[in-house]
Design an enzyme around this catalytic site. Structure first.
Site, PDB file in Angstrom:
ATOM      1  N   GLU A  76      69.637  27.191  36.772  1.00 16.89           N
ATOM      2  CA  GLU A  76      69.793  28.575  36.335  1.00 16.89           C
ATOM      3  C   GLU A  76      69.557  29.527  37.498  1.00 16.89           C
ATOM      4  OE1 GLU A  76      68.968  30.256  32.102  1.00 16.89           O
ATOM      5  OE2 GLU A  76      67.149  30.644  33.269  1.00 16.89           O
ATOM      6  N   HIS A 136      66.403   0.864  34.233  1.00 10.30           N
ATOM      7  CA  HIS A 136      67.178   0.078  33.272  1.00 10.30           C
ATOM      8  C   HIS A 136      68.251   0.939  32.612  1.00 10.30           C
ATOM      9  CE1 HIS A 136      64.507  -3.445  33.511  1.00 10.30           C
ATOM     10  NE2 HIS A 136      63.590  -2.534  33.791  1.00 10.30           N
ATOM     11  N   LYS A 152      76.685  33.977  24.673  1.00  9.21           N
ATOM     12  CA  LYS A 152      75.919  34.693  23.643  1.00  9.21           C
ATOM     13  C   LYS A 152      76.787  35.731  22.936  1.00  9.21           C
ATOM     14  CE  LYS A 152      71.382  34.591  25.951  1.00  9.21           C
ATOM     15  NZ  LYS A 152      70.339  35.467  26.525  1.00  9.21           N
TER      16      LYS A 152
END
Length: 546
Positions: free
Chosen positions: A357, A389, A509
């Protein structure tokens, strides 16, 4: 004068690095260690209780000298001093950037617009400490008189990632008299599962939103209030079960929270840099005021190291500059953060916001396009040995170059000593394997059948750094977070981006606010999106049920 705002790739300091790369690139890490067996003892740095070994990076001491020269040329010392002085280095929003003030000791003076902010910081910390002590001791009770047993932090972004990471990192130091849960996603599942087995009379919500209008946070807070009132009935109960971390007293009061239980912070604290502000109230309740002060002391120690240490011995500067070297010159566009400590299982997620960000920007601070180079490496990771793994196959034998940061501790916080030796053996082994690999000749010497030799060969030459500390403590965690905070700042200066705004989150938004009205419209809405979005909205409306 520092060439801070010109195109990076045109600077003499960058061209010197490119010329150096041409000489260094043909050399494998095997060759670098063969030529200089002592590099593992020299390409290291120490500060604030952390030891950084970067000898397995594809660099030499000359590389570090040239990177430090680049930092000087781009004005890092001047920009660093400006930040510490409280100048408005967040240029697009016209704000100071003073997370360093959050951990400044009493008596230090840091001015913002002529006003000393350090007394304000400590006034809030003192109020937080008094409240935390009340909750921890049981003196703060719920509306029915029951003791608080569960604290639920409601926030999003920096109001969630920092506190959630810190709680998980410091669980060994947390009170066992309280449980802690964290709600961030507007997906109702998050809140529903967080409160599923809780007694409302014993639950305290910390609602963290600077404006107290953040959509996700306030949606969750309103639903939490409804859940509480469904059980307790009386609206006056809200004042005993909700605390605000905000600066908007009018909205806090409207919600039903007593402003006496509102803890503020300032516009010179960005969300992703706020875990040591009032946003860290859940952390303080968990580990106690003294533990929180130790956390702040670790932050402060790294702040001072970043401010004072020479660039070539400066941990945040080195982490940041090595990141630029790996991303822009070696082509490693991602960084795997690999903490070999289960307590740090949320640390990679925290760093994702802090780094991506901050520096995921396509224009410079002045608004010009970034020319010819990337910014903002992609951060990701898992705690060891789980990742081994999962995705280490790609690290060792894949076609992508991934830089790695290993993080480990010499002493565990448990009594299972052999477990820790096995864990740390894996950390050291992975760094060695990434650096040196295994040649076809070595595979054959082990008796590998010829058809399998290509599959059992490891190219090596994969860059990594290792960060070691004695033990994971609140102080160590503060230093570790500040290390990456200042590394992000260093990279932002090199790339000439504003590391403290986040305009990229706004468009989604705005569109979501428009679409939610279309989803909730009783009548079929007139859609004017693209064909794909229109079709998805219609399909959702048709199939969502009652």
């Amino acid at each position: 004068m520092p060439d801070r705002t010109g195109p990076l790739l045109r600077t003499p300091a960058w061209r010197a690095l490119e010329a150096h790369l041409a000489e260094l690139q043909p050399l494998h890490l095997r060759e670098l260690f063969a030529r200089d067996p002592g590099r593992g003892e020299r390409l290291v740095a120490d500060g604030a209780g952390l030891h950084l070994d970067y000898s397995k990076q594809r660099v030499t001491e000359e590389t570090v000298r040239l990177l430090a020269a680049l930092a000087e040329a781009r004005g890092l010392p001047e920009r660093r001093a400006a930040m510490f002085r409280g100048e408005k280095v967040n240029v697009t929003e016209g704000r100071a950037v003073l997370h360093v003030a959050l951990r400044a000791p009493r008596g230090e003076r840091i001015l913002v617009d002529g006003s000393d902010v350090v007394p304000e910081v400590h006034a809030v910390l003192d109020r937080m400490a008094a409240f935390a002590d009340q909750v921890r001791s049981g003196a703060w009770t719920g509306f029915t008189g029951k003791r608080i047993r569960t604290v639920v932090n409601v926030g999003i972004g920096g109001s969630d990632l920092g506190p959630a990471m810190a709680y998980r990192a410091l669980r060994a130091y947390a009170t066992r008299d309280l449980a802690f849960r964290f709600v961030s996603n507007v997906d109702g599942t998050d809140l529903a599962e967080a409160v599923r087995d809780l007694d409302p009379a014993e639950t305290l919500f910390l609602v963290a939103s600077k404006t107290f209008t953040t959509l996700e946070t306030m949606t969750n807070a309103a639903s939490a209030r409804s859940w509480l009132l469904a059980a307790l009935g009386d609206p006056r109960a809200v004042a005993r079960h909700f605390v605000a971390i905000s600066t908007n007293e009018a909205e806090v009061r409207r919600f039903g929270i007593d402003p006496a239980n509102m803890f503020g912070f300032w516009d010179w604290v960005g969300g992703r840099y706020s875990m040591d502000s009032a946003i860290g109230l859940s952390t303080m309740i968990a580990v106690g005021p003294e533990g929180f002060r130790e956390l702040l002391a670790g932050f402060r120690e790294m702040d001072e190291h970043f401010r004072d240490a020479p660039l070539e011995r400066n941990l945040p500067a080195l982490i940041g500059l090595l990141g630029v070297w790996n991303a822009n010159l070696l082509g490693a566009e991602t960084v795997a953060v690999l903490p070999y400590d289960q307590y740090l299982d949320r640390f990679p997620a925290y760093l994702q916001q802090l780094t991506m960000e901050s520096n995921g920007k396509r224009v410079t601070a002045s608004g010009a396009p970034v020319e010819g180079h990337g910014t903002g490496a992609i951060y990701w990771g898992e705690p060891g040995t789980n990742g081994q793994h999962s995705f280490y196959q790609l690290l060792h034998q894949g076609t992508h170059l991934v830089a790695c940061d290993f993080i480990g501790f010499c002493r565990p916080l448990h009594a299972l000593a052999r477990h820790h030796d096995l864990l740390m053996a894996n950390l050291f082994a992975q760094g060695e394997a990434l650096a040196f690999g295994k040649t076809a000749e070595e595979a054959r010497a082990e008796g590998t059948p010829e058809p399998l030799v290509p599959h059992r060969t490891f190219p090596g030459n994969r860059p990594s750094s290792t960060i070691l500390a004695d033990r994971l403590t609140p102080r160590t965690l503060g230093a570790l977070v500040a290390l990456y905070e200042h590394a992000v700042f260093t990279q932002g200066v090199i790339w000439d981006v504003d590391s403290f705004d986040q305009w990229g989150v706004e468009l989604g938004k705005v569109l979501a606010n428009r679409i939610v009205k279309e989803l909730e419209s009783p009548a079929e809405p007139a859609l004017a999106h693209d064909g794909s979005t229109n079709a998805l909205i219609r399909r959702y409306r048709a199939r969502r049920g009652g």
